[in-house]
Motif scaffolding. Structure first.
Motif, PDB file in Angstrom:
ATOM      1  N   GLN A 106       0.833  -1.181   0.000  1.00  0.00           N
ATOM      2  CA  GLN A 106       0.000   0.000   0.000  1.00  0.00           C
ATOM      3  C   GLN A 106       0.877   1.243   0.000  1.00  0.00           C
ATOM      4  N   ILE A 107       0.491   2.234  -0.787  1.00  0.00           N
ATOM      5  CA  ILE A 107       1.124   3.547  -0.738  1.00  0.00           C
ATOM      6  C   ILE A 107       0.007   4.564  -0.526  1.00  0.00           C
ATOM      7  N   ASP A 108       0.075   5.328   0.548  1.00  0.00           N
ATOM      8  CA  ASP A 108      -0.955   6.302   0.897  1.00  0.00           C
ATOM      9  C   ASP A 108      -0.370   7.702   0.956  1.00  0.00           C
ATOM     10  N   ARG A 109      -1.185   8.670   0.628  1.00  0.00           N
ATOM     11  CA  ARG A 109      -0.799  10.065   0.817  1.00  0.00           C
ATOM     12  C   ARG A 109      -1.349  10.504   2.163  1.00  0.00           C
ATOM     13  N   ILE A 110      -0.487  11.038   3.006  1.00  0.00           N
ATOM     14  CA  ILE A 110      -0.914  11.462   4.340  1.00  0.00           C
ATOM     15  C   ILE A 110      -0.648  12.956   4.488  1.00  0.00           C
ATOM     16  N   ASN A 111      -1.441  13.615   5.322  1.00  0.00           N
ATOM     17  CA  ASN A 111      -1.304  15.049   5.571  1.00  0.00           C
ATOM     18  C   ASN A 111      -1.068  15.299   7.042  1.00  0.00           C
TER      19      ASN A 111
END
Length: 183
Positions: free
Chosen positions: A21-26
């Motif tokens: 999994q590759i997620d964009r986090i803020n």
């Protein structure tokens, strides 16, 4: 180093890494948001060792590299008896619960999501797994590792239970004796 999402990367050390999994986090800071990426990687040697790693960085390749390093550092050994587990185990992490049951030869890996990839990177050929509760891939993978870490040696489990446990043995592992001819 080549990075392929969802593909196996076999290195010279025999460890197979798989990006799950590759997620964009803020991250919310004063004056706005800082964007970063989180990569989740499973590594295994197909001979009974597996590990997971989560890496965070502002760039995807760095996040994957960090996750691969962490997964290789967290490798641990699991007892495998003729392509399956010696006994049934359960693991719980967060809201995820994973049940792993040994299966007869020819059954294959019956599991879903990250649990399936963990079991395949271990080198297990026949097993039935069920994930209950949350379907979060990181939590279900950690629950599977908790279950696998609770897997005992076959002789220890027989001693603990005080009786024999049915173990499924592959046909090629059965040694056949030569027939004795009586004259």
């Amino acid at each position: 180093m080549e990075q392929n999402r969802g593909k196996n990367n076999a290195q010279d050390d025999g460890i197979v890494e798989k990006v799950i999994q590759i997620d964009r986090i803020n991250k919310v800071v004063t004056g706005g948001k800082r964007m970063a990426f989180r990569a989740f990687v499973i590594a295994g040697d197909l001979k009974g060792s597996v590990g997971i790693g989560v890496g965070k960085s502002k760039e995807v390749p760095n996040a994957i590299r960090k996750a691969i390093e962490k997964s290789k550092k967290s490798l641990f050994k699991v007892n495998i008896v003729s392509g399956t587990l010696p006994h049934m185990v359960e693991g719980k992490f967060g809201a995820s619960k994973v049940i792993l049951k040994p299966a007869r030869p020819g059954t294959g890996v019956i599991a879903g999501g990250a649990v399936r990839i963990i079991l395949e990177s271990l080198g297990i050929k026949d097993i039935v797994a069920k994930t209950l509760g949350s379907n979060n891939s990181i939590n279900s993978a950690k629950a599977a590792l908790v279950a696998l870490s609770g897997c005992r040696n076959l002789q220890d489990e027989i001693r603990y239970r005080g009786r024999n446990i049915p173990v499924y043995v592959r046909k090629e592992e059965i040694v056949q004796e030569e027939p004795v001819v009586v004259s």
